[in-house]
Design a protein around this motif. Sequence first.
Motif, PDB file in Angstrom:
ATOM      1  N   LYS A  72       0.826  -1.213   0.000  1.00  0.00           N
ATOM      2  CA  LYS A  72       0.000   0.000   0.000  1.00  0.00           C
ATOM      3  C   LYS A  72       0.858   1.261   0.000  1.00  0.00           C
ATOM      4  CE  LYS A  72      -3.884   0.057  -0.029  1.00  0.00           C
ATOM      5  NZ  LYS A  72      -4.873  -0.013  -1.120  1.00  0.00           N
ATOM      6  N   LYS A  73       2.060   1.186   0.586  1.00  0.00           N
ATOM      7  CA  LYS A  73       2.973   2.333   0.541  1.00  0.00           C
ATOM      8  C   LYS A  73       3.502   2.561  -0.873  1.00  0.00           C
ATOM      9  CE  LYS A  73       4.619   2.081   5.332  1.00  0.00           C
ATOM     10  NZ  LYS A  73       5.732   1.658   6.210  1.00  0.00           N
ATOM     11  N   ARG A  74       3.824   1.468  -1.563  1.00  0.00           N
ATOM     12  CA  ARG A  74       4.441   1.580  -2.883  1.00  0.00           C
ATOM     13  C   ARG A  74       3.416   1.663  -4.013  1.00  0.00           C
ATOM     14  NH1 ARG A  74       9.108  -2.921  -3.246  1.00  0.00           N
ATOM     15  NH2 ARG A  74       9.286  -1.954  -5.316  1.00  0.00           N
ATOM     16  N   TRP A  75       2.304   0.957  -3.853  1.00  0.00           N
ATOM     17  CA  TRP A  75       1.261   0.955  -4.886  1.00  0.00           C
ATOM     18  C   TRP A  75      -0.105   1.189  -4.224  1.00  0.00           C
ATOM     19  CZ3 TRP A  75       4.830  -3.171  -4.509  1.00  0.00           C
ATOM     20  CH2 TRP A  75       5.828  -3.179  -5.485  1.00  0.00           C
ATOM     21  N   PRO A  76      -0.389   2.411  -3.815  1.00  0.00           N
ATOM     22  CA  PRO A  76      -1.637   2.680  -3.076  1.00  0.00           C
ATOM     23  C   PRO A  76      -2.904   2.375  -3.871  1.00  0.00           C
ATOM     24  CG  PRO A  76      -0.531   4.725  -3.713  1.00  0.00           C
ATOM     25  CD  PRO A  76       0.434   3.621  -3.975  1.00  0.00           C
ATOM     26  N   ASN A  77      -2.794   2.319  -5.195  1.00  0.00           N
ATOM     27  CA  ASN A  77      -3.977   2.043  -6.013  1.00  0.00           C
ATOM     28  C   ASN A  77      -4.339   0.563  -6.057  1.00  0.00           C
ATOM     29  OD1 ASN A  77      -4.353   4.747  -6.662  1.00  0.00           O
ATOM     30  ND2 ASN A  77      -3.025   4.631  -8.456  1.00  0.00           N
ATOM     31  N   ILE A  78      -3.406  -0.306  -5.672  1.00  0.00           N
ATOM     32  CA  ILE A  78      -3.723  -1.733  -5.623  1.00  0.00           C
ATOM     33  C   ILE A  78      -4.582  -1.987  -4.389  1.00  0.00           C
ATOM     34  CG2 ILE A  78      -2.814  -4.070  -5.363  1.00  0.00           C
ATOM     35  CD1 ILE A  78      -0.346  -3.235  -6.881  1.00  0.00           C
ATOM     36  N   LYS A  79      -5.738  -2.588  -4.586  1.00  0.00           N
ATOM     37  CA  LYS A  79      -6.660  -2.839  -3.479  1.00  0.00           C
ATOM     38  C   LYS A  79      -6.413  -4.250  -2.928  1.00  0.00           C
ATOM     39  CE  LYS A  79     -10.076   0.215  -5.619  1.00  0.00           C
ATOM     40  NZ  LYS A  79      -9.739   1.378  -4.800  1.00  0.00           N
ATOM     41  N   VAL A  80      -6.381  -4.355  -1.606  1.00  0.00           N
ATOM     42  CA  VAL A  80      -6.056  -5.619  -0.946  1.00  0.00           C
ATOM     43  C   VAL A  80      -7.264  -6.147  -0.185  1.00  0.00           C
ATOM     44  CG1 VAL A  80      -4.567  -6.767   0.737  1.00  0.00           C
ATOM     45  CG2 VAL A  80      -3.631  -4.952  -0.728  1.00  0.00           C
ATOM     46  N   ILE A  81      -7.614  -7.395  -0.473  1.00  0.00           N
ATOM     47  CA  ILE A  81      -8.646  -8.102   0.290  1.00  0.00           C
ATOM     48  C   ILE A  81      -7.958  -9.225   1.055  1.00  0.00           C
ATOM     49  CG2 ILE A  81     -10.749  -9.498   0.194  1.00  0.00           C
ATOM     50  CD1 ILE A  81     -11.431  -8.106  -2.444  1.00  0.00           C
ATOM     51  N   ILE A  82      -8.111  -9.226   2.365  1.00  0.00           N
ATOM     52  CA  ILE A  82      -7.472 -10.236   3.206  1.00  0.00           C
ATOM     53  C   ILE A  82      -8.298 -11.522   3.191  1.00  0.00           C
ATOM     54  CG2 ILE A  82      -6.776 -10.834   5.554  1.00  0.00           C
ATOM     55  CD1 ILE A  82      -4.990  -8.734   4.245  1.00  0.00           C
ATOM     56  N   LEU A  83      -7.641 -12.628   2.897  1.00  0.00           N
ATOM     57  CA  LEU A  83      -8.254 -13.951   3.016  1.00  0.00           C
ATOM     58  C   LEU A  83      -7.956 -14.462   4.419  1.00  0.00           C
ATOM     59  CD1 LEU A  83      -7.157 -15.538  -0.391  1.00  0.00           C
ATOM     60  CD2 LEU A  83      -9.454 -14.757   0.218  1.00  0.00           C
ATOM     61  N   THR A  84      -8.981 -14.792   5.172  1.00  0.00           N
ATOM     62  CA  THR A  84      -8.757 -15.121   6.582  1.00  0.00           C
ATOM     63  C   THR A  84      -9.579 -16.319   7.030  1.00  0.00           C
ATOM     64  OG1 THR A  84      -8.721 -14.168   8.804  1.00  0.00           O
ATOM     65  CG2 THR A  84     -10.572 -13.558   7.408  1.00  0.00           C
ATOM     66  N   THR A  85      -9.241 -16.823   8.208  1.00  0.00           N
ATOM     67  CA  THR A  85     -10.040 -17.832   8.897  1.00  0.00           C
ATOM     68  C   THR A  85     -10.467 -17.220  10.222  1.00  0.00           C
ATOM     69  OG1 THR A  85      -8.186 -18.788  10.111  1.00  0.00           O
ATOM     70  CG2 THR A  85      -8.592 -19.646   7.896  1.00  0.00           C
ATOM     71  N   PHE A  86     -11.387 -17.869  10.909  1.00  0.00           N
ATOM     72  CA  PHE A  86     -11.817 -17.341  12.206  1.00  0.00           C
ATOM     73  C   PHE A  86     -10.646 -17.317  13.194  1.00  0.00           C
ATOM     74  CE2 PHE A  86     -16.364 -18.237  11.114  1.00  0.00           C
ATOM     75  CZ  PHE A  86     -16.815 -16.955  11.343  1.00  0.00           C
ATOM     76  N   GLN A  87      -9.656 -18.206  12.981  1.00  0.00           N
ATOM     77  CA  GLN A  87      -8.502 -18.238  13.872  1.00  0.00           C
ATOM     78  C   GLN A  87      -7.599 -17.010  13.682  1.00  0.00           C
ATOM     79  OE1 GLN A  87      -9.557 -21.074  12.129  1.00  0.00           O
ATOM     80  NE2 GLN A  87     -10.602 -21.684  14.025  1.00  0.00           N
ATOM     81  N   ASP A  88      -7.748 -16.322  12.552  1.00  0.00           N
ATOM     82  CA  ASP A  88      -6.876 -15.192  12.236  1.00  0.00           C
ATOM     83  C   ASP A  88      -7.456 -13.839  12.627  1.00  0.00           C
ATOM     84  OD1 ASP A  88      -4.905 -16.753  11.073  1.00  0.00           O
ATOM     85  OD2 ASP A  88      -5.785 -16.643   9.083  1.00  0.00           O
ATOM     86  N   VAL A  89      -8.627 -13.812  13.239  1.00  0.00           N
ATOM     87  CA  VAL A  89      -9.327 -12.536  13.377  1.00  0.00           C
ATOM     88  C   VAL A  89      -8.563 -11.502  14.194  1.00  0.00           C
ATOM     89  CG1 VAL A  89     -11.626 -13.487  13.020  1.00  0.00           C
ATOM     90  CG2 VAL A  89     -10.686 -13.397  15.335  1.00  0.00           C
ATOM     91  N   THR A  90      -7.688 -11.968  15.093  1.00  0.00           N
ATOM     92  CA  THR A  90      -6.930 -11.000  15.887  1.00  0.00           C
ATOM     93  C   THR A  90      -5.952 -10.204  15.027  1.00  0.00           C
ATOM     94  OG1 THR A  90      -5.355 -12.749  16.453  1.00  0.00           O
ATOM     95  CG2 THR A  90      -7.087 -12.290  18.042  1.00  0.00           C
ATOM     96  N   HIS A  91      -5.632 -10.730  13.842  1.00  0.00           N
ATOM     97  CA  HIS A  91      -4.703 -10.042  12.938  1.00  0.00           C
ATOM     98  C   HIS A  91      -5.419  -9.138  11.938  1.00  0.00           C
ATOM     99  CE1 HIS A  91      -1.526 -12.641  14.462  1.00  0.00           C
ATOM    100  NE2 HIS A  91      -2.260 -13.690  14.167  1.00  0.00           N
TER     101      HIS A  91
END
Length: 226
Positions: A72-91
Amino acid sequence: MIMIKAAIVEDQEILRKSLKIVIESISDIEIVGTAENGEKAIALCERENLDILLMDIQMPVMDGVKATDEIKKRWPNIKVIILTTFQDVTHVLNALNAGAEGYILKAVDPEFLVQGIKMVYHGGSLIPQQLAKEVFGQIQSNNNEHSQQLDHNSINHPYDLNNQELKVLKCITQGLSNKDISEKMFLSVGTVKNYISTIYSKLNVKNRSSAIMKAMEESLIEDKKH
């Protein structure tokens, strides 16, 4: 028709391959590359003109939070969607604070994932309500003693959002794009952008997803209906 160029960053090869096959078979989204860790995701961004990155959180070499922050610092126009599990929610909050536009469960229905990719591409945010509840359940359990000391009825809220800003924030939490908000509130797109910039500044956030999470965490929408 605009072709959305996306990439999948996931350390499990079978999941990378299956996601690519499923997404391309049911949509016009083109998966132009895959990577198994954050470092290779950055290299992929250097090679390809990407619109969307589907990013796992827990990966070897470089995790998804660090990779998201760098990308996001280098390419702010690239949109990021996080793939997660319920175990990862704290992150999840860390990833959103790093600039991710949203997050979604790995086991989600492919049709919903495709809809989410398109929504983020067009300026929306992807915050599944059920997963958001899980995130805040963790936050509340971690901060239970502190939260019991707070009385929202007896203190002034520090963010000082006015009625119009609250209305715009509510629209953001509903996943509406700037154009949708302008039509709903009878405002120009430029005015909506100005409101959103002010909201970001007052909430001390960088993007729509972080604003949504802050609004939910602080109960801004419910607490300031007047």
